[in-house]
Design an enzyme around this catalytic site. Structure first.
Site, PDB file in Angstrom:
ATOM      1  N   LYS A 177      38.965  39.593  39.125  1.00 47.94           N
ATOM      2  CA  LYS A 177      37.822  40.364  38.640  1.00 47.94           C
ATOM      3  C   LYS A 177      38.266  41.170  37.434  1.00 47.94           C
ATOM      4  O   LYS A 177      39.149  42.025  37.521  1.00 47.94           O
ATOM      5  CB  LYS A 177      37.315  41.286  39.735  1.00 47.94           C
ATOM      6  CG  LYS A 177      36.179  42.189  39.273  1.00 47.94           C
ATOM      7  CD  LYS A 177      35.612  43.002  40.414  1.00 47.94           C
ATOM      8  CE  LYS A 177      34.516  43.924  39.928  1.00 47.94           C
ATOM      9  NZ  LYS A 177      33.951  44.708  41.044  1.00 47.94           N
ATOM     10  N   GLU A 216      47.014  36.853  41.259  1.00 46.41           N
ATOM     11  CA  GLU A 216      46.027  37.588  42.068  1.00 46.41           C
ATOM     12  C   GLU A 216      45.417  36.672  43.131  1.00 46.41           C
ATOM     13  O   GLU A 216      45.257  37.063  44.285  1.00 46.41           O
ATOM     14  CB  GLU A 216      44.909  38.141  41.165  1.00 46.41           C
ATOM     15  CG  GLU A 216      45.342  39.294  40.281  1.00 46.41           C
ATOM     16  CD  GLU A 216      45.474  40.624  41.033  1.00 46.41           C
ATOM     17  OE1 GLU A 216      45.074  40.682  42.213  1.00 46.41           O
ATOM     18  OE2 GLU A 216      45.980  41.590  40.445  1.00 46.41           O
ATOM     19  N   LYS A 231      35.261  36.514  38.341  1.00 45.81           N
ATOM     20  CA  LYS A 231      34.132  37.329  37.887  1.00 45.81           C
ATOM     21  C   LYS A 231      34.495  38.044  36.604  1.00 45.81           C
ATOM     22  O   LYS A 231      35.579  38.618  36.538  1.00 45.81           O
ATOM     23  CB  LYS A 231      33.811  38.345  38.981  1.00 45.81           C
ATOM     24  CG  LYS A 231      32.766  39.363  38.616  1.00 45.81           C
ATOM     25  CD  LYS A 231      32.615  40.356  39.720  1.00 45.81           C
ATOM     26  CE  LYS A 231      31.626  41.396  39.259  1.00 45.81           C
ATOM     27  NZ  LYS A 231      31.464  42.462  40.211  1.00 45.81           N
ATOM     28  N   SER A 257      25.588  40.666  36.095  1.00 47.14           N
ATOM     29  CA  SER A 257      24.349  41.269  35.607  1.00 47.14           C
ATOM     30  C   SER A 257      24.161  41.109  34.101  1.00 47.14           C
ATOM     31  O   SER A 257      23.079  40.727  33.649  1.00 47.14           O
ATOM     32  CB  SER A 257      24.311  42.745  36.000  1.00 47.14           C
ATOM     33  OG  SER A 257      25.440  43.439  35.504  1.00 47.14           O
ATOM     34  N   TYR A 296      21.961  36.245  39.712  1.00 48.39           N
ATOM     35  CA  TYR A 296      20.637  36.870  39.755  1.00 48.39           C
ATOM     36  C   TYR A 296      19.544  35.848  39.466  1.00 48.39           C
ATOM     37  O   TYR A 296      18.373  36.132  39.621  1.00 48.39           O
ATOM     38  CB  TYR A 296      20.595  38.039  38.750  1.00 48.39           C
ATOM     39  CG  TYR A 296      21.637  39.080  39.105  1.00 48.39           C
ATOM     40  CD1 TYR A 296      21.392  40.038  40.070  1.00 48.39           C
ATOM     41  CD2 TYR A 296      22.919  39.036  38.530  1.00 48.39           C
ATOM     42  CE1 TYR A 296      22.365  40.954  40.443  1.00 48.39           C
ATOM     43  CE2 TYR A 296      23.899  39.941  38.899  1.00 48.39           C
ATOM     44  CZ  TYR A 296      23.616  40.895  39.857  1.00 48.39           C
ATOM     45  OH  TYR A 296      24.595  41.779  40.244  1.00 48.39           O
TER      46      TYR A 296
END
Ligand code: PBG
Length: 307
Positions: A177, A216, A231, A257, A296
């Site tokens: 992320k 990670e 992400k 978003s 979304y």
């Protein structure tokens, strides 16, 4: 002969649920998205299910925030209440996931608790993540998704879940992320402002780094992650493609978003065909290696694919 497919079941819809309100509030920078009440949340989930969307992931908007972010691990925190309500309504008919982090619940907006000097205290935060995971599992989450990027979070959460008998609860790790400028509309959606003009660069990844994401992801899998995530999505297709080779657990991406809002804004101006661009981007994310995508666009694209 197409190599890649995109279907409604590949999509997971992020949803926001607000505590103690009876009005449904639109989120300006995420057109078509709302801070839901428990009631409107159920209606939305029913529509998503009818469209064949694979799952939903919940984010909470609490009435009160505090230093520790108590709403994240309280059995009566808004996400736990919403999980119980969806569980009662939908059972196992669709996958209900819970984002696991403190930032929506802390007065300072950080993803962890703070030390006296104002820095995030990684290890003190882990204990609270373990408690949040158990509260979410107890409330009916099939999947808990730690998004705070604390070191060791997956191991602590797995252990806490197993100790309470939730060995079947899936851990979906936000593994790679990045500290991205694309989360702006999300912060409006959950009403999060990081105190003192701060940022998350001490715990999220530097976007100049690619190899770091391999480490990670491997660490998360070693600690017990069942699914790993990259992400944001479009600016990190190289990372997705790398991780597809690096780990053998299911892989997903979060089309965030800002990625949604950019398409919506351009489409509203008549500059692009929004649905076509959304489908192209989500398919590209699948092509790069993601098994599924948090987006979304879930409902809109699922309905477009079905029509
Ligand atoms: C942190 C969290 C964030 C998002 C999901 N989980 C915000 C952040 O890291 O600041 C962003 C999602 C999006 O932009 O769509 N709990």
């Amino acid at each position: 002969m197409a190599e890649t497919s995109l279907s409604p079941s590949d999509l997971v819809a992020p949803l926001f649920v607000a505590e103690g309100r009876d009005d449904v509030r639109p989120i300006t920078s995420l057109p078509g998205h709302f801070q839901h009440t428990l009631e409107s949340l159920t209606t939305e989930v029913r529509a998503l299910q009818a469209a064949g969307v694979g799952g939903v992931i919940l984010f909470g908007v609490p009435q009160q925030k505090d230093e520790l972010g108590s709403g994240a691990f309280d059995d009566n925190g808004i996400v736990q209440v919403a999980l119980r309500s969806l569980r009662d309504e939908f059972g196992d008919d669709l996958v209900v996931m819970a984002d696991l982090c403190l930032d929506e619940y802390t007065s300072h907006g950080h993803c962890g608790v703070l030390r006296a000097d104002g820095a995030v205290d990684n290890d003190a935060t882990l204990d609270l993540y373990g408690r949040a995971a158990v509260a979410q599992a107890r409330a009916g989450a099939a999947v808990v998704a730690p998004s705070g990027m604390m070191d060791g979070q997956v191991g602590v959460i797995r252990e806490a879940l197993d100790a309470e008998g939730f060995s079947d609860t899936v851990v979906m790790a936000y593994a790679a992320k990045y500290a991205s400028a694309l989360y702006g509309p999300f912060r409006e959606a959950v009403g999060v402002e990081i105190a003192n003009g701060g940022d998350r660069r001490s715990y999220q990844q530097d976007y100049r780094n690619r190899r770091e994401s391999w480490r990670e992801a491997r660490l998360d899998v070693d600690e017990g992650a069942d699914i790993v995530m990259v992400k944001p999505a479009m600016t990190y297709l190289d990372v997705l493609s790398d991780l597809r080779r690096e780990v053998d657990v299911p892989l997903c991406a979060y089309h965030v978003s800002g990625e949604y809002s950019m398409i919506k804004a351009a489409a509203a101006n008549g500059w692009i065909d929004g649905d076509a661009v959304a489908i192209e981007q989500l398919t590209a994310v699948r092509r790069a290696g993601a098994d599924f995508v948090l987006t979304y666009f879930a409902r809109e694209v699922a309905e477009a694919l079905n029509s």
